[in-house]
Design an enzyme around this catalytic site. Structure first.
Site, PDB file in Angstrom:
ATOM      1  N   HIS A 158       0.816  -1.223   0.000  1.00 61.36           N
ATOM      2  CA  HIS A 158       0.000   0.000   0.000  1.00 61.36           C
ATOM      3  C   HIS A 158       0.845   1.265   0.000  1.00 61.36           C
ATOM      4  O   HIS A 158       0.319   2.346  -0.205  1.00 61.36           O
ATOM      5  CB  HIS A 158      -0.920   0.011   1.219  1.00 61.36           C
ATOM      6  CG  HIS A 158      -2.051  -0.973   1.098  1.00 61.36           C
ATOM      7  ND1 HIS A 158      -3.342  -0.601   0.817  1.00 61.36           N
ATOM      8  CD2 HIS A 158      -2.059  -2.322   1.188  1.00 61.36           C
ATOM      9  CE1 HIS A 158      -4.109  -1.674   0.758  1.00 61.36           C
ATOM     10  NE2 HIS A 158      -3.359  -2.731   0.985  1.00 61.36           N
ATOM     11  N   ASP A 366       3.581   9.456  -0.895  1.00 63.30           N
ATOM     12  CA  ASP A 366       2.425   8.662  -0.486  1.00 63.30           C
ATOM     13  C   ASP A 366       2.173   7.582  -1.524  1.00 63.30           C
ATOM     14  O   ASP A 366       2.287   7.844  -2.726  1.00 63.30           O
ATOM     15  CB  ASP A 366       1.185   9.575  -0.390  1.00 63.30           C
ATOM     16  CG  ASP A 366       0.263   9.172   0.749  1.00 63.30           C
ATOM     17  OD1 ASP A 366       0.226   7.972   1.069  1.00 63.30           O
ATOM     18  OD2 ASP A 366      -0.406  10.057   1.309  1.00 63.30           O
TER      19      ASP A 366
HETATM   20  C1  G6P Z   1      -1.061   3.282   6.237  1.00 64.52           C
HETATM   21  C2  G6P Z   1      -0.554   1.871   6.065  1.00 64.52           C
HETATM   22  C3  G6P Z   1      -1.469   0.857   6.734  1.00 64.52           C
HETATM   23  C4  G6P Z   1      -1.734   1.274   8.177  1.00 64.52           C
HETATM   24  C5  G6P Z   1      -2.253   2.688   8.247  1.00 64.52           C
HETATM   25  C6  G6P Z   1      -2.463   3.187   9.671  1.00 64.52           C
HETATM   26  O1  G6P Z   1      -2.224   3.468   5.498  1.00 64.52           O
HETATM   27  O2  G6P Z   1      -0.411   1.569   4.680  1.00 64.52           O
HETATM   28  O3  G6P Z   1      -0.886  -0.418   6.703  1.00 64.52           O
HETATM   29  O4  G6P Z   1      -2.635   0.401   8.790  1.00 64.52           O
HETATM   30  O5  G6P Z   1      -1.318   3.551   7.610  1.00 64.52           O
HETATM   31  O6  G6P Z   1      -1.287   3.055  10.432  1.00 64.52           O
HETATM   32  P1  G6P Z   1      -1.257   2.187  11.759  1.00 64.52           P
HETATM   33  O7  G6P Z   1       0.195   2.070  12.124  1.00 64.52           O
HETATM   34  O8  G6P Z   1      -2.064   2.946  12.754  1.00 64.52           O
HETATM   35  O9  G6P Z   1      -1.865   0.850  11.438  1.00 64.52           O
END
Ligand code: G6P
Length: 478
Positions: A158, A366
């Site tokens: 992602h 991003d």
């Molecule tokens: C990004 C990453 C995700 C992640 C999200 C929130 O979108 O690609 O994998 O879940 O951030 O971050 P966190 O560390 O809170 O899961």
């Protein structure tokens, strides 16, 4: 249709009323599972002394199973706070300077991937398809294969993928990035990211087919392609249409007292360029004083990863900077920047997007940025707002009706805000129409279908016909 087993670090159990889970991954995976029998496996979000030795928790909701395990304090520290978020996250976002590598954290990362595989193993049926998400779980396919699972396994990254010179700053990268060679299919957000990953694997000795969509390494074949992640465009547009009439929306609108709204929505993260954006906004007030007291900049920024030191730093920097700008330009009856650290429901955010004359999406780097896509989908087509978008967001490859900016140039951000606020209605409509059409034709359902079709294809034996077709495609320059 085979059952789909989705694996990601976070698992978002759907709750349309509740605050949405921060980050684009949860939105995308939830939508991908929508029409399928599925199981979503990952971390419960809980830290407990027994960690993954606790029994997995199983929740059944809307014909889907959500299976989660806890992490022990050590696992959480080394795998999540440590290697995933202090090493992989900064390096993949081109911030080698922020990476804090330790061999202990790498060990924890590999150990937790093994624990995920142990806990998931018992749930996998032989005909399941498995789809693993994001940088927390790079080695998961290797771990599952080692436990005897021969299912088709796909991986989607992602976040961005930098060029090999940056990737190779990652100590022992073959143990993490290199294990992507155990998947049947690897997906990246953009063609640019996919090409960087191809160059990396070339340096590891992989040989690619003619149109560079698959490679062979250590006797295995891996497909590698771009699948730009998307949103449920029409659903989101509908949500915005009704949310704009909510009490929440009315209250915010009244509070603006006729001022135009400039909106930023980001998780608190150094990759999002929030400080650069505030400097850009400050420059805007400086250079275009006629807008003072006529605009309000609302920055919505839920916090995450608060135990990681770089996140405490960015928190402090953003707070200080906002205080400075408000102190400098504010007057008793007007505060230029409103800053909130809460997470809002999808509907509330959709209302804010629709109200905003300018959507400021200016990350330094991003993978995609779904806020940009949601902002476009939420607009009133009769009177749409303008998207100001960083050239370094994956979404910039698709959203050609946005005003593209280099987020490192405050003057450019300032000029783009002014340009957006002054843009004539007909031009706003034309830009919005173009982007909305693209987003409606390339929505999240299509994204999931394209990925899963490619995963199915990756298991088809290569025929002479395929080879000829490929040769033909290359010749005619497709
Ligand atoms: C990004 C990453 C995700 C992640 C999200 C929130 O979108 O690609 O994998 O879940 O951030 O971050 P966190 O560390 O809170 O899961």
């Amino acid at each position: 249709m085979p059952r789909l087993v989705v694996v990601s670090n976070r698992v978002a159990i759907p709750d349309p009323e509740g605050p949405r889970q921060a980050g684009g991954l949860a939105v995308a995976v939830n939508a991908a599972l929508k029409h399928r029998e599925g199981l979503w496996f990952g971390w419960s979000g809980e830290i407990s002394d027994e960690g993954a030795n606790n029994r997995p928790k199983i929740i059944e909701r809307r014909q889907r199973s959500f299976v989660t395990i806890d992490l022990s304090p050590t696992d959480h520290q080394e795998y999540y706070n440590g290697f995933a978020n202090r090493v992989l996250w900064p390096i993949l976002h081109y911030r080698v300077d922020l990476a804090e590598f330790t061999a202990v954290d790498l060990g924890g990362y590999l150990r937790v991937n093994g624990r995920f595989a142990d806990a998931l193993s018992g749930f996998i049926r032989p005909d399941d398809w498995i789809w693993v998400h994001d940088y927390h779980l790079l080695p998961l396919a290797r771990e599952l294969r080692a436990r005897g699972h021969d299912n088709p396994i796909g991986f989607f990254l992602h976040i961005p993928c930098p060029p090999p010179d940056i990737l190779m700053a990652l100590p022992q990268h073959a143990e993490t990035l290199g294990t992507l060679g155990h998947y049947d299919l690897v997906g990246a957000q953009t063609e640019h990211d996919a090409e960087n990953l191809r160059h990396y694997f070339e340096r590891q000795g992989a040989s690619f087919n003619r149109n560079r969509t698959s490679f062979d390494i250590d006797g295995r074949r891996v497909q590698l392609r771009a699948f730009p992640v998307a949103i449920a465009t029409r659903v989101y547009a509908r949500t915005a249409r009704s949310a704009i009439r909510s009490d929440f929306a009315n209250e915010v609108r009244d509070s603006l007292a006729g001022r135009r709204l400039i909106l930023g929505v980001d998780r608190l993260d150094y990759s999002k360029g929030i400080t650069h954006r505030i400097q850009g906004f400050s420059q805007f007030l400086e250079v275009y004083p006629e807008w003072r007291q006529h605009v309000t900049f609302l920055q919505v920024t839920p916090k995450s990863r608060i135990e990681v030191p770089e996140y405490a730093d960015i928190n402090h920097t953003v707070n200080t900077l906002i205080g400075e700008v408000n102190g400098r330009f504010g007057v008793p009856a007007w505060t230029p920047i409103r800053y909130v650290n809460r997470a809002y429901s999808r509907a509330s955010l959709a209302a804010l997007y629709r109200m905003a004359a300018v959507g400021l999406v200016t990350p330094l780097r991003d993978g995609m940025n779904l806020v940009a896509k949601e902002y476009v989908a939420a607009q009133n087509p009769e009177n749409p707002g303008v998207l100001v978008l960083s050239q370094f967001a994956g979404a910039a490859e698709e959203l050609d009706g946005a005003l593209l900016v280099n987020p490192h140039e405050p003057e450019a951000i300032a000029a783009a805000i002014d340009g957006a606020l002054k843009m004539p209605l007909a031009e706003r409509q034309a830009r919005h129409r173009r982007m909305y059409r693209h987003l409606a034709a390339n929505d999240i359902d299509r994204w999931a279908e394209r990925f899963l079709a490619a995963l199915a294809e990756s298991r088809q034996p290569v025929t002479l016909f395929d080879n000829l077709r490929q040769l033909f495609q290359v010749r005619v320059g497709k």
